[in-house]
Design an enzyme around this catalytic site. Sequence first.
Site, short mmCIF file in Angstrom:
data_model
loop_
_atom_site.label_atom_id
_atom_site.label_comp_id
_atom_site.label_asym_id
_atom_site.label_seq_id
_atom_site.Cartn_x
_atom_site.Cartn_y
_atom_site.Cartn_z
N CYS A 30 0.83 -1.21 0.00
CA CYS A 30 0.00 0.00 0.00
C CYS A 30 0.86 1.26 0.00
O CYS A 30 1.51 1.57 0.99
CB CYS A 30 -0.91 -0.06 1.22
SG CYS A 30 -1.78 1.46 1.61
N CYS A 33 0.00 3.84 2.65
CA CYS A 33 0.45 3.34 3.96
C CYS A 33 1.92 3.68 4.19
O CYS A 33 2.32 4.08 5.28
CB CYS A 33 0.27 1.82 4.07
SG CYS A 33 -1.44 1.27 3.93
#
Length: 105
Positions: A30, A33
Amino acid sequence: MAIEITDQSFKEEVLSSNTPVLVDFWAEWCGPCRSLSPIVEELSEEFKGKIKVVKLDIDSNQEIPVEYGIRNIPTLLFIKNGEVVDKVVGVQPKEKLVEKLQSLL
């Protein structure tokens, strides 16, 4: 330094914590993230001793994300006394997260 937790350690590390907890739901693949991660680490240092900061990899741990209805990542849960008191989805400015953490104290 944020603590890496698992489905198995969630109850002990988060729900049974004497201090408020910031839970970062993330995954290695991600991109957002990864961009939020340094901010989470800074917060763990700035609030050390006041707020526990933990990270839960949703790829390795799927029970807790399902239980808490985590649909998108990154998601941050703010937990106090075992209860979710706030939630943020997506990358947020550090200042906004600091405000939310201060409200837990």
